[in-house]
Design a protein around this motif. Sequence first.
Motif, PDB file in Angstrom:
ATOM      1  N   ALA A 273       1.007  -0.895   0.188  1.00 30.35           N
ATOM      2  CA  ALA A 273       0.066  -0.321   0.037  1.00 30.35           C
ATOM      3  C   ALA A 273       0.757   0.859  -0.402  1.00 30.35           C
ATOM      4  N   GLU A 274       1.507   1.389   0.277  1.00 28.57           N
ATOM      5  CA  GLU A 274       3.216   2.315   0.796  1.00 28.57           C
ATOM      6  C   GLU A 274       3.589   2.621  -0.314  1.00 28.57           C
ATOM      7  N   ARG A 275       3.739   1.101  -1.308  1.00 31.64           N
ATOM      8  CA  ARG A 275       5.045   1.673  -2.805  1.00 31.64           C
ATOM      9  C   ARG A 275       3.525   2.284  -3.169  1.00 31.64           C
ATOM     10  N   ILE A 276       2.236   1.462  -3.745  1.00 36.24           N
ATOM     11  CA  ILE A 276       1.319   2.165  -4.467  1.00 36.24           C
ATOM     12  C   ILE A 276       0.574   3.619  -3.985  1.00 36.24           C
ATOM     13  N   HIS A 277       0.981   4.065  -2.928  1.00 38.27           N
ATOM     14  CA  HIS A 277      -0.175   5.547  -2.207  1.00 38.27           C
ATOM     15  C   HIS A 277       1.546   6.100  -3.098  1.00 38.27           C
ATOM     16  N   ALA A 278       2.599   6.502  -2.521  1.00 34.85           N
ATOM     17  CA  ALA A 278       3.586   6.945  -3.430  1.00 34.85           C
ATOM     18  C   ALA A 278       3.569   7.571  -4.991  1.00 34.85           C
ATOM     19  N   VAL A 279       3.187   6.466  -5.704  1.00 36.69           N
ATOM     20  CA  VAL A 279       2.775   6.421  -7.162  1.00 36.69           C
ATOM     21  C   VAL A 279       1.598   7.134  -7.418  1.00 36.69           C
ATOM     22  N   SER A 280       0.709   6.889  -6.467  1.00 36.49           N
ATOM     23  CA  SER A 280      -1.071   7.147  -7.130  1.00 36.49           C
ATOM     24  C   SER A 280      -1.973   6.937  -5.902  1.00 36.49           C
ATOM     25  N   GLY A 281      -1.643   7.862  -5.215  1.00 37.88           N
ATOM     26  CA  GLY A 281      -2.635   7.381  -4.134  1.00 37.88           C
ATOM     27  C   GLY A 281      -3.402   6.747  -3.678  1.00 37.88           C
ATOM     28  N   PRO A 282      -3.953   6.293  -2.735  1.00 36.76           N
ATOM     29  CA  PRO A 282      -4.985   5.265  -1.734  1.00 36.76           C
ATOM     30  C   PRO A 282      -5.637   4.446  -2.853  1.00 36.76           C
ATOM     31  N   ARG A 307      -2.779 -12.029   9.916  1.00 34.77           N
ATOM     32  CA  ARG A 307      -1.916 -10.821  10.166  1.00 34.77           C
ATOM     33  C   ARG A 307      -2.147 -10.895   8.498  1.00 34.77           C
ATOM     34  N   ILE A 308      -2.994 -10.850   7.521  1.00 34.54           N
ATOM     35  CA  ILE A 308      -3.310  -9.497   6.510  1.00 34.54           C
ATOM     36  C   ILE A 308      -4.159  -9.361   6.646  1.00 34.54           C
ATOM     37  N   LYS A 309      -5.612  -9.434   7.549  1.00 32.39           N
ATOM     38  CA  LYS A 309      -6.237  -8.923   7.363  1.00 32.39           C
ATOM     39  C   LYS A 309      -6.205  -7.625   8.419  1.00 32.39           C
ATOM     40  N   SER A 310      -5.051  -7.616   9.506  1.00 31.64           N
ATOM     41  CA  SER A 310      -4.255  -6.722  10.156  1.00 31.64           C
ATOM     42  C   SER A 310      -3.426  -6.053   9.201  1.00 31.64           C
ATOM     43  N   GLU A 311      -2.877  -5.934   8.306  1.00 30.46           N
ATOM     44  CA  GLU A 311      -1.616  -5.239   7.637  1.00 30.46           C
ATOM     45  C   GLU A 311      -2.933  -4.528   7.185  1.00 30.46           C
ATOM     46  N   ALA A 312      -4.207  -5.148   6.122  1.00 27.09           N
ATOM     47  CA  ALA A 312      -5.260  -4.311   5.188  1.00 27.09           C
ATOM     48  C   ALA A 312      -5.898  -2.983   6.181  1.00 27.09           C
ATOM     49  N   VAL A 313      -5.964  -3.862   7.728  1.00 28.56           N
ATOM     50  CA  VAL A 313      -6.265  -2.673   8.541  1.00 28.56           C
ATOM     51  C   VAL A 313      -5.430  -1.701   8.393  1.00 28.56           C
ATOM     52  N   ARG A 314      -3.958  -1.704   8.633  1.00 26.76           N
ATOM     53  CA  ARG A 314      -2.757  -0.954   8.774  1.00 26.76           C
ATOM     54  C   ARG A 314      -3.067   0.120   7.852  1.00 26.76           C
ATOM     55  N   ALA A 315      -2.737  -0.498   6.330  1.00 25.27           N
ATOM     56  CA  ALA A 315      -2.517   0.348   5.629  1.00 25.27           C
ATOM     57  C   ALA A 315      -4.239   0.946   5.504  1.00 25.27           C
ATOM     58  N   MET A 316      -5.310   0.687   5.654  1.00 26.47           N
ATOM     59  CA  MET A 316      -6.021   1.894   5.614  1.00 26.47           C
ATOM     60  C   MET A 316      -5.800   2.624   6.927  1.00 26.47           C
ATOM     61  N   GLU A 317      -5.672   2.806   8.372  1.00 26.78           N
ATOM     62  CA  GLU A 317      -5.368   3.623   8.370  1.00 26.78           C
ATOM     63  C   GLU A 317      -4.140   4.300   8.916  1.00 26.78           C
ATOM     64  N   ALA A 318      -3.427   3.982   8.352  1.00 25.73           N
ATOM     65  CA  ALA A 318      -2.497   5.373   7.711  1.00 25.73           C
ATOM     66  C   ALA A 318      -2.985   6.127   6.448  1.00 25.73           C
ATOM     67  N   GLY A 319      -3.714   5.404   5.529  1.00 21.00           N
ATOM     68  CA  GLY A 319      -4.275   6.470   4.679  1.00 21.00           C
ATOM     69  C   GLY A 319      -4.067   5.802   3.151  1.00 21.00           C
ATOM     70  N   HIS A 320      -3.128   5.006   3.488  1.00 24.97           N
ATOM     71  CA  HIS A 320      -2.381   4.131   1.870  1.00 24.97           C
ATOM     72  C   HIS A 320      -3.643   3.287   1.102  1.00 24.97           C
ATOM     73  N   ALA A 321      -4.563   2.895   1.981  1.00 26.93           N
ATOM     74  CA  ALA A 321      -5.392   2.071   0.746  1.00 26.93           C
ATOM     75  C   ALA A 321      -6.515   2.800   1.745  1.00 26.93           C
ATOM     76  N   THR A 322      -7.422   2.690   0.794  1.00 22.79           N
ATOM     77  CA  THR A 322      -9.003   2.520   0.896  1.00 22.79           C
ATOM     78  C   THR A 322      -9.864   1.677   1.323  1.00 22.79           C
ATOM     79  N   GLY A 323      -9.542  -0.393   0.823  1.00 23.53           N
ATOM     80  CA  GLY A 323     -10.232  -1.615   1.483  1.00 23.53           C
ATOM     81  C   GLY A 323      -9.358  -2.255   0.926  1.00 23.53           C
ATOM     82  N   HIS A 324     -10.244  -3.772   1.549  1.00 24.40           N
ATOM     83  CA  HIS A 324      -9.865  -4.414   1.204  1.00 24.40           C
ATOM     84  C   HIS A 324     -10.104  -5.960   0.536  1.00 24.40           C
ATOM     85  N   ILE A 325     -10.375  -6.548  -0.057  1.00 21.82           N
ATOM     86  CA  ILE A 325     -10.325  -7.793  -1.005  1.00 21.82           C
ATOM     87  C   ILE A 325      -9.741  -8.600  -0.650  1.00 21.82           C
TER      88      ILE A 325
END
Length: 352
Positions: A273-282, A307-325
């Motif tokens: 999510a950090e890598r994506i956000h840095a280029v294109s936003g969340p 673990r994976i769900k918690s990583e997704a939550v961290r990404a969303m809380e950081a503003g680096h992602a807007t959702g998780h499938i």
Amino acid sequence: MTRRNIPHAPLLAAAAGDTPDRTPVWFMRQAGRSLPEYRKVREGISMLDSCFMPELLAEITMQPVRRHGVDAAILFSDIVVPLRAAGVGVEIVPGRGPVMDKAITTRADIDALPILEEDVPEVAEGIGIILDELTDSQALIGFVGAPFTLASYLVEGGPSKNHEKTKAMIHGEPETWHALMERLTPTITRFLRLQIDAGIDAMQLFDSWAGFLTERDYREHVLPYSVRILEEIAGEIPRIHFGVGTGELLGAMSEAGSEVMGVDWRVPLDVAAERIHAVSGPKVLQGNLDPAVLFAGRDALVSEVARIKSEAVRAMEAGHATGHIFNLGHGVLPNTPAEAITEAVAIVHGEN
């Protein structure tokens, strides 16, 4: 046709950046060899032939939805189906993959490559049958192979471990390479368009082999064509973009324009999510359980899903992602126990 109105389907809600009532989950290659019912209905029928038989195509697509309770069906197809539909000689050889009657080696070969211009009524009819069976909470995902992956199959003549002929053309004959990508893009776009017209709810652009490229080569020789395909359907349905081994390319791939970025298992979701956000936003994330974990037993599944769900939550809380499938980091492996897939879905949904 009138598109289904199912905005509360968990996958579509997540893809739109809304909050679904549960984490949506589907698995790449969920339809196919892992299911005994699939092996039964496919007896004596080649893989590619089954993709052009509407009732069989629909049955295979729906088998994992019925068995596993996933939130989406993925259209049973193959990335070379539009090539076959256009008239290219190709077969899927068991244990090997797509093999071309003749490899593309010259500019004349490219100029002679057929372009898909007609409808493929068998696929459209199959989509109609699938939509009639899906509930309002279940989405249908269509898909196409990205032009780089199709081009590589054509240039190599089939699957390749090193893609040396493909890279030789990219670097040694770049004009020839770009001519091939220009020739393929309309066929891929047409096949995607007919799926949308038939009623798919979302789509995935699948670039199996892009991970073999450097970011520089990807940006110059691949990205413009993926952009063109995704632009063609902007605003119509959610767009997912996925490649295998593409951790180093996530930022560049995110520029293709999809709402959802698939992540393979090699990169933690929050790092991706950090890598994506840095280029294109969340963006919305999709992934990324290692398919091999489905062999490891319930305790390992519970741990990895958490673990994976918690990583997704961290990404969303950081503003680096807007959702998780939730998905695998690639496709279901052929010998995966069907019961393990069902259990994984229940764990993701919090039911088990």
